[in-house]
Scaffold this active site. Structure first.
Site, PDB file in Angstrom:
ATOM      1  N   CYS B  79     -22.724  54.766  43.859  1.00 22.01           N
ATOM      2  CA  CYS B  79     -21.849  53.715  44.380  1.00 22.01           C
ATOM      3  C   CYS B  79     -22.093  52.399  43.637  1.00 22.01           C
ATOM      4  O   CYS B  79     -21.847  52.328  42.435  1.00 22.01           O
ATOM      5  CB  CYS B  79     -21.994  53.583  45.889  1.00 22.01           C
ATOM      6  SG  CYS B  79     -20.660  52.613  46.619  1.00 22.01           S
ATOM      7  N   HIS B 179     -20.573  58.800  47.777  1.00 19.40           N
ATOM      8  CA  HIS B 179     -21.917  58.900  48.338  1.00 19.40           C
ATOM      9  C   HIS B 179     -22.318  60.358  48.521  1.00 19.40           C
ATOM     10  O   HIS B 179     -21.981  60.959  49.537  1.00 19.40           O
ATOM     11  CB  HIS B 179     -21.974  58.166  49.688  1.00 19.40           C
ATOM     12  CG  HIS B 179     -21.953  56.689  49.533  1.00 19.40           C
ATOM     13  ND1 HIS B 179     -23.091  55.950  49.299  1.00 19.40           N
ATOM     14  CD2 HIS B 179     -20.924  55.809  49.530  1.00 19.40           C
ATOM     15  CE1 HIS B 179     -22.771  54.677  49.170  1.00 19.40           C
ATOM     16  NE2 HIS B 179     -21.462  54.559  49.303  1.00 19.40           N
ATOM     17  N   GLU B 181     -25.043  61.552  49.341  1.00 16.71           N
ATOM     18  CA  GLU B 181     -25.915  61.681  50.522  1.00 16.71           C
ATOM     19  C   GLU B 181     -25.118  61.769  51.819  1.00 16.71           C
ATOM     20  O   GLU B 181     -25.659  62.098  52.862  1.00 16.71           O
ATOM     21  CB  GLU B 181     -26.917  60.522  50.567  1.00 16.71           C
ATOM     22  CG  GLU B 181     -26.386  59.164  51.003  1.00 16.71           C
ATOM     23  CD  GLU B 181     -25.665  58.364  49.913  1.00 16.71           C
ATOM     24  OE1 GLU B 181     -25.336  58.946  48.852  1.00 16.71           O
ATOM     25  OE2 GLU B 181     -25.418  57.160  50.136  1.00 16.71           O
TER      26      GLU B 181
END
Lengths: 258, 198
Positions: B79, B179, B181
């Site tokens: 990001c 993202h 994650e």
């Protein structure tokens, strides 16, 4: 193309997920992490956790459960509840929340929105708005809705507040249409559409989902980016994979269920 | 050789989430700004959430702006961590690291394409690359208001109002605008692919 998001909302009270009708009479639904995992597995696109008593009680969110959700969940989640400062927001974000949502504290002190946007970027800053139509036909903002005894109606017109929070740096708006909440007769399309016309950031519809058709209707007719719901998911009445398959049949783009 | 991962301390709020994502893959990924620890790592990750200027200020403060250009092992910016690898960001008129050619611009938005770009969107692979193995058309989670245009180093693009770079790669320097994650199984898959790079 960006997909439309389905967002189960988990109201948190005393460390458990609860659900009320018309913002009243809360009953316990289950544990926070266990429900979060269930929704993740079912294909929820995002989760929202509201610590519903934090703001009326003048305290901020409990970080311990934020941390445990973040450790176990691999989809984004937003946390709301009594976040009044950059310092409090930072601790919730550092505990693993992807976004923070402010409602009553932003009404108390609108500059909070600008401070949060400056510190974390607008994409982290969600503004929740509780709105109800008054007898004169205007939608106006309500404050401290987590506690019926403390709920206040404000002179602020909902559409004016939507403009103001965007100017201050809100990255997303969640519109809780209070008259529709818990009634399960559909989202408040008229109000959402009015807000959509002045809302340039992502808009999340909240309040009123009672069947799968309501989701198709709100995406199609109010052009919202996401639809939030609670009881219809908590009860198991509308499993998210069933909802997503239905929306796909309706030519509404949703993320494939893994 | 087992992967030895470090997360660079960019001050971003997602450090913990990225660490948890590696933990779910069974990989410990300490947050550090320590030069020796960074040099000893097989893979380096530069996470980032928030504003480019705040992230760059942090990297200047802890000296990572000088270390980053010297790294030889695979590097993954996430990001804003990816954005500051470019030369410049319009966000806060910020001079960035210059590890990748090009600038970061405000997304223009458009009919039905609201800014910030927030939600799940599909990758469009441009060139095949081991980082993207098994991820053709994968859904990933994006939250950003700024982005890099599609350029020569773009490995995969994404569309929101206009196409932008979703995955960039140049030598051993990589970046993802989304993202991983928070992108469910697809995001975990990308992190695994990154760890398999040598």
């Amino acid at each position: 193309m960006l997909s439309r998001r389905i967002i189960p909302c988990l109201d948190v009270r005393d460390g458990q997920v609860v659900k009320g009708v018309g913002f009243r009479d809360h009953v316990v639904i289950g544990g926070i992490v266990e429900l979060a995992l269930r929704y993740r597995d079912e294909g929820a696109d995002e989760l929202v956790f509201y610590d519903i008593t934090a703001s009326p009680e003048g305290r901020s969110v409990d970080r311990a459960w934020v941390q445990s959700i973040s450790d176990q969940i691999d989809i984004p989640f937003c946390v709301a509840g009594g976040i009044r400062s950059v310092v409090e927001a930072r601790s919730v974000l550092n505990a693993g929340a992807d976004k923070i949502s402010v409602n009553s504290p932003a009404l108390e002190r609108p500059a909070l929105i600008a401070e949060l946007a400056e510190a974390f970027g607008e994409q982290c800053v969600v503004v929740g708005i509780d709105s109800l139509r008054d007898a004169d036909g205007e939608w106006r903002v309500r404050q401290y809705t987590g506690d019926p005894g403390k709920t206040r109606s404000l002179a602020c017109r909902t559409l004016d507040w939507v403009e103001e929070v965007q100017a201050l740096g809100a990255g997303e708006i969640v519109l809780n249409c209070m008259a529709a909440d818990g009634v399960r007769s559909g989202y408040d399309i008229e109000q959402l559409l009015a807000v959509r016309k002045v809302c340039r950031v992502p808009l999340v519809a909240s309040g009123g989902a009672g069947k799968r058709e309501h989701f198709a209707e709100v995406f199609r007719n109010a052009d919202v980016d996401a639809a939030l719901a609670a009881s219809i998911f908590h009860s198991g009445e509308l499993p998210i994979p069933v909802l997503k398959n239905y929306l796909r049949e309706q030519a509404i783009e949703v993320r494939d269920v893994a | 050789m087992t992967a030895k991962v470090v997360l660079l301390d960019s001050g971003g709020a997602n450090l913990g989430s990225v660490q948890a994502a590696f933990a779910r893959l069974g990989v410990e990924a300490p947050v550090t700004a320590n030069v020796a620890a960074i040099r000893a790592a097989t893979h380096v990750v530069l996470p980032g959430v928030g504003a480019a200027a705040v992230t760059m200020a942090r990297l200047h403060e802890n000296g990572l702006n000088l270390i980053l250009p010297t790294l030889a092992q695979p590097l993954l910016g996430i990001c804003v961590g990816m954005q500051v690898m470019y030369e410049y960001s319009e966000e806060g008129d910020t001079c960035c690291l210059g590890l990748l050619p090009g600038n970061i611009r405000r997304l223009p938005g458009g009919e039905g394409a609201r800014v910030p770009h927030m939600g799940w969107n599909r990758l469009r692979p441009i060139t095949s690359h081991p980082l993207l193995n098994g991820l053709d058309d994968a859904w990933m989670y994006f939250v950003h208001g700024y982005a890099a245009s599609v350029g020569g180093q773009t490995l995969a693009s994404c569309e929101h109002g206009e196409p932008f770079t979703a995955v960039v790669g140049s030598g051993r320097r990589f970046g993802v605008q989304f993202h991983p994650e928070r992108s469910g199984a697809a995001g975990a898959h990308l992190l695994k692919n990154f760890l398999a790079l040598r």
